[in-house]
Scaffold this motif. Structure first.
Motif, PDB file in Angstrom:
ATOM      1  N   PRO A  43       0.614  -1.264  -0.345  1.00  0.00           N
ATOM      2  CA  PRO A  43      -0.351  -0.348   0.006  1.00  0.00           C
ATOM      3  C   PRO A  43       0.629   1.420   0.232  1.00  0.00           C
ATOM      4  CG  PRO A  43      -0.169  -0.876   2.345  1.00  0.00           C
ATOM      5  CD  PRO A  43       0.659  -2.226   0.868  1.00  0.00           C
ATOM      6  N   TRP A  44       2.298   1.100   0.232  1.00  0.00           N
ATOM      7  CA  TRP A  44       3.008   2.232  -0.032  1.00  0.00           C
ATOM      8  C   TRP A  44       3.591   3.274  -1.710  1.00  0.00           C
ATOM      9  CZ3 TRP A  44       2.392   4.801   4.807  1.00  0.00           C
ATOM     10  CH2 TRP A  44       2.527   4.127   5.920  1.00  0.00           C
ATOM     11  N   THR A  45       3.434   4.105  -1.213  1.00  0.00           N
ATOM     12  CA  THR A  45       4.528   4.675  -3.033  1.00  0.00           C
ATOM     13  C   THR A  45       5.254   5.794  -1.688  1.00  0.00           C
ATOM     14  OG1 THR A  45       2.314   4.180  -3.468  1.00  0.00           O
ATOM     15  CG2 THR A  45       4.017   5.722  -4.629  1.00  0.00           C
ATOM     16  N   GLN A  46       6.756   5.641  -2.733  1.00  0.00           N
ATOM     17  CA  GLN A  46       7.702   6.150  -2.300  1.00  0.00           C
ATOM     18  C   GLN A  46       8.167   7.456  -2.910  1.00  0.00           C
ATOM     19  OE1 GLN A  46      11.404   3.642  -1.659  1.00  0.00           O
ATOM     20  NE2 GLN A  46      12.747   5.492  -0.462  1.00  0.00           N
ATOM     21  N   MET A  47       8.084   8.210  -2.849  1.00  0.00           N
ATOM     22  CA  MET A  47       8.763   9.666  -3.095  1.00  0.00           C
ATOM     23  C   MET A  47       9.979   9.544  -4.127  1.00  0.00           C
ATOM     24  SD  MET A  47       7.538  13.329  -1.778  1.00  0.00           S
ATOM     25  CE  MET A  47       9.505  13.531  -1.530  1.00  0.00           C
TER      26      MET A  47
ATOM     27  N   ALA B  60       5.315  10.574  -6.928  1.00  0.00           N
ATOM     28  CA  ALA B  60       4.706   9.644  -6.904  1.00  0.00           C
ATOM     29  C   ALA B  60       3.489  10.044  -7.055  1.00  0.00           C
ATOM     30  CB  ALA B  60       4.552   9.409  -5.129  1.00  0.00           C
ATOM     31  N   THR B  61       2.163   9.453  -7.432  1.00  0.00           N
ATOM     32  CA  THR B  61       1.054   9.655  -7.953  1.00  0.00           C
ATOM     33  C   THR B  61      -0.012   8.569  -7.383  1.00  0.00           C
ATOM     34  OG1 THR B  61       2.109   9.967 -10.155  1.00  0.00           O
ATOM     35  CG2 THR B  61      -0.908   9.802  -9.586  1.00  0.00           C
TER      36      THR B  61
ATOM     37  N   TYR C 113       7.532   7.608   1.909  1.00  0.00           N
ATOM     38  CA  TYR C 113       6.300   7.312   2.402  1.00  0.00           C
ATOM     39  C   TYR C 113       4.766   7.221   2.127  1.00  0.00           C
ATOM     40  CZ  TYR C 113      10.776   4.329   2.626  1.00  0.00           C
ATOM     41  OH  TYR C 113      11.794   4.543   2.520  1.00  0.00           O
ATOM     42  N   PHE C 114       3.964   7.516   0.525  1.00  0.00           N
ATOM     43  CA  PHE C 114       2.699   7.599   0.621  1.00  0.00           C
ATOM     44  C   PHE C 114       1.292   6.166   1.412  1.00  0.00           C
ATOM     45  CE2 PHE C 114       5.525  11.218  -1.509  1.00  0.00           C
ATOM     46  CZ  PHE C 114       4.732  11.766  -0.417  1.00  0.00           C
ATOM     47  N   HIS C 115       0.822   6.470   2.008  1.00  0.00           N
ATOM     48  CA  HIS C 115      -0.301   5.792   2.163  1.00  0.00           C
ATOM     49  C   HIS C 115      -1.113   5.421   1.105  1.00  0.00           C
ATOM     50  CE1 HIS C 115      -3.062   2.459   3.821  1.00  0.00           C
ATOM     51  NE2 HIS C 115      -2.559   2.169   4.165  1.00  0.00           N
ATOM     52  N   SER C 116      -1.902   6.925   1.089  1.00  0.00           N
ATOM     53  CA  SER C 116      -3.614   6.419   0.326  1.00  0.00           C
ATOM     54  C   SER C 116      -3.844   8.303   0.603  1.00  0.00           C
ATOM     55  CB  SER C 116      -4.393   6.150   1.192  1.00  0.00           C
ATOM     56  OG  SER C 116      -4.750   6.033   2.657  1.00  0.00           O
ATOM     57  N   ALA C 117      -4.654   8.524  -0.230  1.00  0.00           N
ATOM     58  CA  ALA C 117      -5.264   9.949  -0.710  1.00  0.00           C
ATOM     59  C   ALA C 117      -7.246  10.149  -0.020  1.00  0.00           C
ATOM     60  CB  ALA C 117      -4.838  10.901  -1.775  1.00  0.00           C
ATOM     61  N   TYR C 118      -6.871  11.457   0.384  1.00  0.00           N
ATOM     62  CA  TYR C 118      -8.734  11.411   0.307  1.00  0.00           C
ATOM     63  C   TYR C 118      -9.057  12.668  -0.534  1.00  0.00           C
ATOM     64  CZ  TYR C 118      -8.458   7.123   3.086  1.00  0.00           C
ATOM     65  OH  TYR C 118      -8.342   5.825   2.959  1.00  0.00           O
ATOM     66  N   TRP C 119     -10.122  13.181  -1.070  1.00  0.00           N
ATOM     67  CA  TRP C 119     -11.308  13.549  -0.819  1.00  0.00           C
ATOM     68  C   TRP C 119     -11.497  15.002   0.336  1.00  0.00           C
ATOM     69  CZ3 TRP C 119     -11.840  17.483  -4.607  1.00  0.00           C
ATOM     70  CH2 TRP C 119     -13.047  18.643  -4.992  1.00  0.00           C
ATOM     71  N   ASP C 120     -11.528  15.816   0.498  1.00  0.00           N
ATOM     72  CA  ASP C 120     -12.529  16.272   1.807  1.00  0.00           C
ATOM     73  C   ASP C 120     -12.615  18.138   1.047  1.00  0.00           C
ATOM     74  OD1 ASP C 120     -13.166  17.537   4.063  1.00  0.00           O
ATOM     75  OD2 ASP C 120     -10.687  17.232   5.214  1.00  0.00           O
ATOM     76  N   ASP C 121     -13.932  18.511   1.392  1.00  0.00           N
ATOM     77  CA  ASP C 121     -14.468  19.417   0.925  1.00  0.00           C
ATOM     78  C   ASP C 121     -15.257  20.472   2.184  1.00  0.00           C
ATOM     79  OD1 ASP C 121     -16.877  17.425   0.980  1.00  0.00           O
ATOM     80  OD2 ASP C 121     -17.261  18.153  -1.287  1.00  0.00           O
TER      81      ASP C 121
END
Length: 521
Positions: free
Chosen positions: A122-126, A229-230, A132-140
């Motif tokens: 689940p980890w994406t290295q920059m 990292a995308t 190390y990025f795990h996940s990204a969430y929309w927050d409005d």
């Protein structure tokens, strides 16, 4: 006149001159018209060439148009020179760029790399950075308060307290980049000087371009307009419809690979369902086979969600026993590692639930005068109606039930809450060892005990619920090692008998009796 005589025609010299003059004038008029048409064609041709050249030379364009006093993004059109890779653009008004944000227009990306949830890690290295990025969430949520929408990115950073890299958020769909706001999800007063091998939890806040209502991905980098990292942007807004639920519980990663706690776990789950839990999220490192059966049973009922959890790089290579030894030696690393799963649970569920409760499986939060958490919080908010939009977390004070005070307890026959009735006479002080109902309308980051940051500067992080109405029973062997003499002086020295939770025992036992699990299957 005879037929053989030739016909004679007389011509007037004046008439002949008039015809010649008319012909000459017509010729000149036609000539002038042709020149005009030719000039018009040349102008049109040059204009067309310039337009085509401009269209080919400019690969990314954005135009902002004001509509109903708000900035609305439309498709494409202010040119950028292709001789430079990037160009900074500053908004000309608050409607166009809220709070004078500085955006950067970017050229087309070389290739979009979206991380799928089905990838093995689940980890994406920059890049080569130890980020190390795990996940990204929309927050409005901020847009309801006339502020910004964000993409919230959960990350680990390996390094000392001085390591806090500047990051850029790049949106491939819109070809714009903006600097991220990076905040550590930790209290500086704890573990103030971590070494360079420590993994630290962060939330990377990426502002969303004005007017954009959805995004597919976000890229993060130390460079402007780069894609080191995308990640896919998780958008769970649909879960809020038609109406949000009340309570979701979050349990930090369990590591009980050699210990069977299945009986106690069933008691804990059923007690919390009785008090008001509608969903419980368990994070797992490794657990005993029977514990897995318990969790599988509740997953089938739709009550429990299980999230396998791992750590980046070499920590993930440790087996269960080695990881337990590692965390025993590195207590602060263990605690830092628990914070990111709690925030992951929050952002997975903040659209669906009004409150998210981080809690351990040796803790029971229960009402004293009523039957459920909902009644306690509803009564509190009835007296303080503004707090739902102003307070980040509603904290519950802690009473320790040490097992050393109950040597004759028999967990083979009794429930945990039956076996231990002697507790510390003193409750934990406000802010110390509390657990909190996290308000999903307000909280941005949180940790084990209460909210760490809020959506707006006018909002407060926590308030404490009346301990005469609700309390937390914490069942432990003895004082935590790192609490030292403070625990001994405040909690071990004075004790009292407390049976207030026992009024729930008949209902909990009835619920446990109804649980059907085939242990041999």
């Amino acid at each position: 006149m005879s037929r053989s005589e030739p016909l004679k025609i007389s011509v007037n010299p004046q008439q002949t001159g008039l015809v010649s003059e008319r012909s000459r004038m017509s010729y000149l008029a036609i000539k002038r018209l042709v020149k005009c048409l030719a000039l018009i064609l040349i102008v049109l041709s040059v204009s067309l060439v310039l337009i085509l050249k401009e269209a080919l030379d400019n690969r990314v364009r954005i135009v902002y148009k004001e509509h109903s006093a708000k900035a609305t993004i439309l498709k494409l059109v202010k040119p950028i020179s292709t001789t430079n890779r990037i160009q900074s653009v500053v908004g000309s008004s608050q409607e166009t760029f809220v709070n004078q944000l500085q955006w950067t227009k970017c050229r087309w990306s070389s290739g979009l790399r979206i991380v799928s949830s089905t990838t093995r890690s689940p980890w994406t290295q920059m890049g080569t950075k130890e980020v190390y990025f795990h996940s990204a969430y929309w927050d409005d949520r901020g847009r309801a308060h006339r502020t910004h929408a964000f993409v919230r990115v959960l990350a680990y950073l390996r390094g000392s307290a001085a390591d806090k890299p500047k990051m850029q958020c790049y949106y491939p769909e819109w070809r714009v980049s903006i600097q991220a706001h990076v905040q550590e999800t930790w209290l500086p007063m704890w573990d103030q000087d971590p070494d360079e091998q420590t993994f630290r939890s962060f939330l990377v806040n990426c502002r969303v371009p004005p007017g954009v209502t959805e995004l597919q991905s976000v890229s993060l980098s130390t460079e402007v307009c780069d894609e080191m990292a995308t990640l896919k942007v998780v958008d769970n807004r649909f879960l809020a419809l038609p109406k949000r639920k009340k309570f979701c519980l979050c349990v930090k990663p369990l590591l009980f690979n050699m210990q069977d706690i299945s009986k106690q776990l069933i008691e804990w789950i059923e007690a919390n369902r009785l008090f008001g839990a509608e969903k419980i999220v368990f994070y797992l490192y490794q657990v005993h086979r029977k514990v897995s059966k318990v969790l599988d049973h509740y997953v089938r009922l739709g009550v429990v969600q299980v999230v396998p959890w791992s750590l980046p790089q070499e920590l993930n290579l440790l087996n269960g026993r080695d990881l337990k030894v590692f965390f025993h030696r590195k207590v602060w690393q263990k605690r830092r590692s628990e914070v990111l799963p709690y925030n992951h649970c929050f952002y997975q569920n903040f659209n669906e639930f009004e409150f998210v409760l981080p809690i351990d499986i040796d803790e029971f939060i229960f009402p004293l005068a009523v039957e459920s958490w909902h009644e306690v919080l509803s009564g509190h908010l009835l007296k303080h109606p503004d707090e739902k939009q102003l307070i980040g977390s509603f904290s519950v004070r802690n009473a320790y039930f040490f097992r050393s005070w109950n040597p004759k307890s028999n967990l083979n026959e009794d429930l945990v809450i039956e076996a231990f009735t002697q507790r510390s006479a003193n409750l934990s002080q406000p802010g110390f060892s509390v657990k909190s109902f996290m308000n999903t309308d307000v909280v941005v980051t949180l940790f084990n005990h209460y909210a760490l940051s809020a959506l707006l500067p006018t909002q407060k992080l926590t308030t404490h619920l009346n301990p005469d109405l609700i309390v937390m029973n914490h069942y432990k062997a003895t004082c935590p090692n790192d609490f030292g003499r403070q625990c001994e002086e405040n909690f071990l020295k004075y004790s009292m008998n407390d049976t207030s939770i026992l009024r729930f025992v008949p209902k909990i036992k009835a619920r446990i009796k109804a649980v059907q699990i085939d242990w041999d299957k």
